[in-house]
Design a protein around this motif. Structure first.
Motif, PDB file in Angstrom:
ATOM      1  N   HIS A   1      94.397  65.827  56.713  1.00 38.76           N
ATOM      2  CA  HIS A   1      95.035  65.035  55.713  1.00 38.76           C
ATOM      3  C   HIS A   1      94.173  63.926  55.622  1.00 38.76           C
ATOM      4  N   ILE A   2      93.179  63.849  54.429  1.00 37.02           N
ATOM      5  CA  ILE A   2      92.352  62.616  54.311  1.00 37.02           C
ATOM      6  C   ILE A   2      92.972  61.519  53.597  1.00 37.02           C
ATOM      7  N   ASP A   3      93.104  60.451  54.205  1.00 40.75           N
ATOM      8  CA  ASP A   3      93.916  59.263  53.597  1.00 40.75           C
ATOM      9  C   ASP A   3      92.945  58.965  52.501  1.00 40.75           C
ATOM     10  N   GLY A   4      91.642  58.790  52.427  1.00 40.10           N
ATOM     11  CA  GLY A   4      90.921  58.527  51.258  1.00 40.10           C
ATOM     12  C   GLY A   4      89.694  58.018  51.448  1.00 40.10           C
ATOM     13  N   ALA A   5      89.057  57.396  50.567  1.00 44.14           N
ATOM     14  CA  ALA A   5      87.567  57.200  50.794  1.00 44.14           C
ATOM     15  C   ALA A   5      87.416  55.562  50.348  1.00 44.14           C
ATOM     16  N   VAL A   6      86.502  55.099  51.196  1.00 43.09           N
ATOM     17  CA  VAL A   6      85.959  53.693  50.853  1.00 43.09           C
ATOM     18  C   VAL A   6      84.738  53.732  50.563  1.00 43.09           C
ATOM     19  N   ILE A   7      84.267  53.092  49.265  1.00 42.06           N
ATOM     20  CA  ILE A   7      83.189  53.471  48.623  1.00 42.06           C
ATOM     21  C   ILE A   7      82.605  51.975  48.929  1.00 42.06           C
ATOM     22  N   ILE A   8      81.425  52.135  49.141  1.00 41.00           N
ATOM     23  CA  ILE A   8      80.395  50.899  49.271  1.00 41.00           C
ATOM     24  C   ILE A   8      79.360  50.722  48.294  1.00 41.00           C
TER      25      ILE A   8
ATOM     26  N   VAL B   1      86.910  66.011  43.461  1.00 38.93           N
ATOM     27  CA  VAL B   1      87.752  66.845  44.634  1.00 38.93           C
ATOM     28  C   VAL B   1      88.721  66.510  45.005  1.00 38.93           C
ATOM     29  N   LYS B   2      89.445  65.824  44.300  1.00 34.17           N
ATOM     30  CA  LYS B   2      90.779  64.973  44.539  1.00 34.17           C
ATOM     31  C   LYS B   2      90.965  64.336  45.810  1.00 34.17           C
ATOM     32  N   LEU B   3      89.868  63.580  46.132  1.00 35.00           N
ATOM     33  CA  LEU B   3      89.746  62.838  47.229  1.00 35.00           C
ATOM     34  C   LEU B   3      90.226  61.175  46.837  1.00 35.00           C
ATOM     35  N   PRO B   4      91.384  61.097  47.202  1.00 35.81           N
ATOM     36  CA  PRO B   4      92.036  59.442  46.995  1.00 35.81           C
ATOM     37  C   PRO B   4      90.940  58.416  47.172  1.00 35.81           C
ATOM     38  N   ILE B   5      91.097  57.374  46.324  1.00 34.07           N
ATOM     39  CA  ILE B   5      90.031  56.231  46.735  1.00 34.07           C
ATOM     40  C   ILE B   5      90.763  55.234  47.291  1.00 34.07           C
TER      41      ILE B   5
ATOM     42  N   ASN C   1      87.310  48.441  35.255  1.00 36.01           N
ATOM     43  CA  ASN C   1      87.100  49.395  34.406  1.00 36.01           C
ATOM     44  C   ASN C   1      87.677  50.843  34.788  1.00 36.01           C
ATOM     45  N   LEU C   2      87.359  51.236  35.944  1.00 38.74           N
ATOM     46  CA  LEU C   2      87.744  52.229  36.447  1.00 38.74           C
ATOM     47  C   LEU C   2      89.062  52.447  37.212  1.00 38.74           C
ATOM     48  N   ASN C   3      89.565  51.243  37.139  1.00 33.72           N
ATOM     49  CA  ASN C   3      91.067  51.240  37.614  1.00 33.72           C
ATOM     50  C   ASN C   3      91.101  51.792  39.342  1.00 33.72           C
ATOM     51  N   VAL C   4      90.100  51.118  39.929  1.00 35.53           N
ATOM     52  CA  VAL C   4      90.049  51.168  41.348  1.00 35.53           C
ATOM     53  C   VAL C   4      90.291  49.770  42.007  1.00 35.53           C
ATOM     54  N   SER C   5      90.678  49.700  43.490  1.00 27.67           N
ATOM     55  CA  SER C   5      90.931  48.522  43.923  1.00 27.67           C
ATOM     56  C   SER C   5      89.486  48.045  44.702  1.00 27.67           C
ATOM     57  N   LEU C   6      89.270  46.940  44.290  1.00 31.26           N
ATOM     58  CA  LEU C   6      88.020  46.225  44.652  1.00 31.26           C
ATOM     59  C   LEU C   6      88.632  45.443  46.288  1.00 31.26           C
ATOM     60  N   LEU C   7      88.297  46.015  47.323  1.00 32.52           N
ATOM     61  CA  LEU C   7      88.781  45.638  48.678  1.00 32.52           C
ATOM     62  C   LEU C   7      88.160  44.261  49.015  1.00 32.52           C
ATOM     63  N   GLY C   8      87.059  44.055  48.616  1.00 32.95           N
ATOM     64  CA  GLY C   8      86.353  42.831  49.286  1.00 32.95           C
ATOM     65  C   GLY C   8      84.887  42.828  48.993  1.00 32.95           C
TER      66      GLY C   8
ATOM     67  N   TYR D   1      96.824  50.073  53.359  1.00 31.44           N
ATOM     68  CA  TYR D   1      96.963  51.232  52.510  1.00 31.44           C
ATOM     69  C   TYR D   1      97.229  52.454  53.286  1.00 31.44           C
ATOM     70  N   CYS D   2      96.686  52.376  54.478  1.00 32.27           N
ATOM     71  CA  CYS D   2      96.949  53.725  55.316  1.00 32.27           C
ATOM     72  C   CYS D   2      98.333  53.741  55.724  1.00 32.27           C
TER      73      CYS D   2
END
Lengths: 210, 266
Positions: free
Chosen positions: A83-90, A111-115, A150-157, A198-199
């Motif tokens: 189980h992959i919790d998700g991806a953090v994108i830099i 690939v259905k990887l949660p962000i 615009n893309l409805n993803v979270s800005l973590l910081g 999140y996790c």
């Protein structure tokens, strides 16, 4: 040096509760190049995911190269049973970076990887002498903030530039311990907390479902 | 039948072991500098996952047309002194991810090398993604018959980056690709307010590596917000900002490339 045992490859322990595995440990010289085409890379990634004996860990962080290719596809495919919790994108703030990150976000959707969210790195620099801020990598199109909206993803910081970060990494020391008061440290800690939340939240949700 | 690369006088590759060090920036500024010395330049962007070149010239919305000899490269202006080819022009939507494994990437790269109708060029600059994998192997193998001049390796100053560029040097050696030199990018930042210089990404690693490896050191390029801004807007930094902090180093790199090619002919 990586050791093998009956239960698989042992990670290299930096601290008692921090283990690392990397192709870097398998190379005999700092000049050795890994000049492999996709299939051979995929083979090693499979081994890394299958044969490393992590023991009981709370988090496995997978650091990837840039792009949306063999390494990324293989990691997602080989971990599909786990189980992959998700991806953090830099990203960095400028459009030239964001345009690639939008592709990465699309890759995750495909690939259905949660962000989990996006981190804007190298976000501003405060001169240590005069304390004025410079946007070395200018967010000409609104930076990660606008893209996330615009893309409805979270800005973590947002993590500012700090010369100590590079130094600590080069010396193999913990930046967070070396520079506890740095604005970058505060940023990192806040981002990490959000990732943990999140996790934890998603784990609760899953446990409820079971 | 005449090959599409027959009219190209010099081919050079821009490589790095590491991502985010500024290969595309250096490729772009090198092309602009060479153009300013009156040369005709093409850029072949073989970064299939993160094609940055079209945007750096503000032609990201352009389409690619076909002619009898293959694909017509995209000219950046009326002057026709700089032409480009990139997967960026072939995507339906700019956010489309190219999620291809090696074999499919290799096939497109072969096409890019053989099927772009460049015409006559003084220089063809090949901008690459980071690493030493499919794209790099395929590009070097496809270019081999055309005897490239060599490769410029880009690093940032810190050890973590230099460590990867050492491996890139090994790649060049193994592939029989001459190293024209190393560029140390993002080398220092001069605060525009108080002129204090801070080595944000450390300093000197690139120069040391060049010395250690016995390859030419092409210079340190400082962090320059005006350069980042120019790239964002697709402007000609070399033409418009000759007083900016990165200008001397970038011009010097181009001059060394030109001096190198003169040496080669004599």
């Amino acid at each position: 040096q990586v050791h093998q045992s009956g239960s698989g490859w042992s990670p290299v322990y930096v601290e008692e509760n921090l283990g690392v595995m990397s192709v870097g440990f398998l190379l005999s010289s700092p000049d050795d190049a890994v000049i492999w085409r996709g299939p051979k890379k995929n083979g090693l990634i499979k081994q890394f995911l299958r044969d490393v004996d992590w023991g009981e860990i709370d988090y496995l962080i997978i650091d990837t190269p840039p792009g949306t290719s063999d390494e990324h596809l293989s990691v997602v495919q080989y971990l599909s049973a786990a189980h992959i919790d998700g991806a953090v994108i830099i990203t960095t703030p400028q459009e030239v970076s964001l345009q690639d990150v939008r592709k990465e976000i699309n890759f995750c959707h495909k690939v259905k990887l949660p962000i989990i969210g996006v981190v804007e790195n190298m976000s501003g620099f405060i001169c240590p002498k005069c304390k004025n801020e410079s946007q070395i990598f200018p967010p000409t199109t609104g930076g990660a903030e606008k893209m996330c909206q615009n893309l409805n993803v979270s800005l973590l910081g947002k993590v500012p530039l700090d010369p100590q970060i590079g130094k600590s990494c080069d010396r193999g020391q913990s930046f967070l311990s070396e520079a506890p008061e740095s604005p970058a440290t505060l940023s990192y800690r806040s981002i990490i907390q959000r990732i943990q939340e999140y996790c934890d939240h998603h784990q609760c949700q899953e446990e409820k479902m079971i | 039948e005449r090959s599409n690369l027959a009219g190209v006088r010099h081919i050079l590759l821009v490589l790095s072991g590491k991502g985010g060090v500024g290969k595309s920036t250096i490729s772009t500024e090198l092309a602009l500098s060479l153009r300013h010395s009156g040369r005709k330049v093409g850029i072949l962007d073989v970064d299939l996952c993160g094609p940055s070149i079209p945007r750096m010239f503000k032609v990201q919305d352009n389409d690619v047309h076909q002619c009898d000899s293959g694909w017509v490269p995209v000219f950046v202006d009326q002057d026709k002194s700089i032409s480009l080819m990139s997967i960026g022009f072939l995507l339906e939507k700019p956010d489309d991810a190219v999620v291809w494994r090696g074999p499919k990437k290799n096939a497109l790269i072969k096409q890019f090398v053989a099927d772009v109708a460049w015409g006559d060029l003084d220089f063809l600059i090949v901008d690459t993604p980071p690493g030493t994998s499919d794209e790099h192997i395929s590009t070097v193998e496809a270019l081999r018959p055309y005897k490239p001049l060599g490769a410029i390796l880009v690093t940032t100053p810190q050890a973590v980056s230099v460590g990867d560029v050492r491996r890139e040097l090994t790649f060049c050696k193994k592939m029989g690709l001459r190293v024209l030199g190393i560029v140390e990018n993002m080398s220092g930042f001069v605060c525009p307010h108080c002129l204090e210089c801070t080595n944000i990404f450390s300093k000197g690693g690139g120069e040391e590596l060049a010395k250690h490896a016995g390859v030419p050191f092409l210079g340190c390029v400082p962090l320059d917000p005006q350069l980042s801004q120019s790239l964002e807007e697709g402007r000609d930094f070399i033409q418009e900002f000759p007083k900016s902090s990165a200008f001397p180093a970038l011009s010097h790199i181009a001059q060394q490339v030109l001096d190198g090619t003169l040496q080669q002919s004599s």
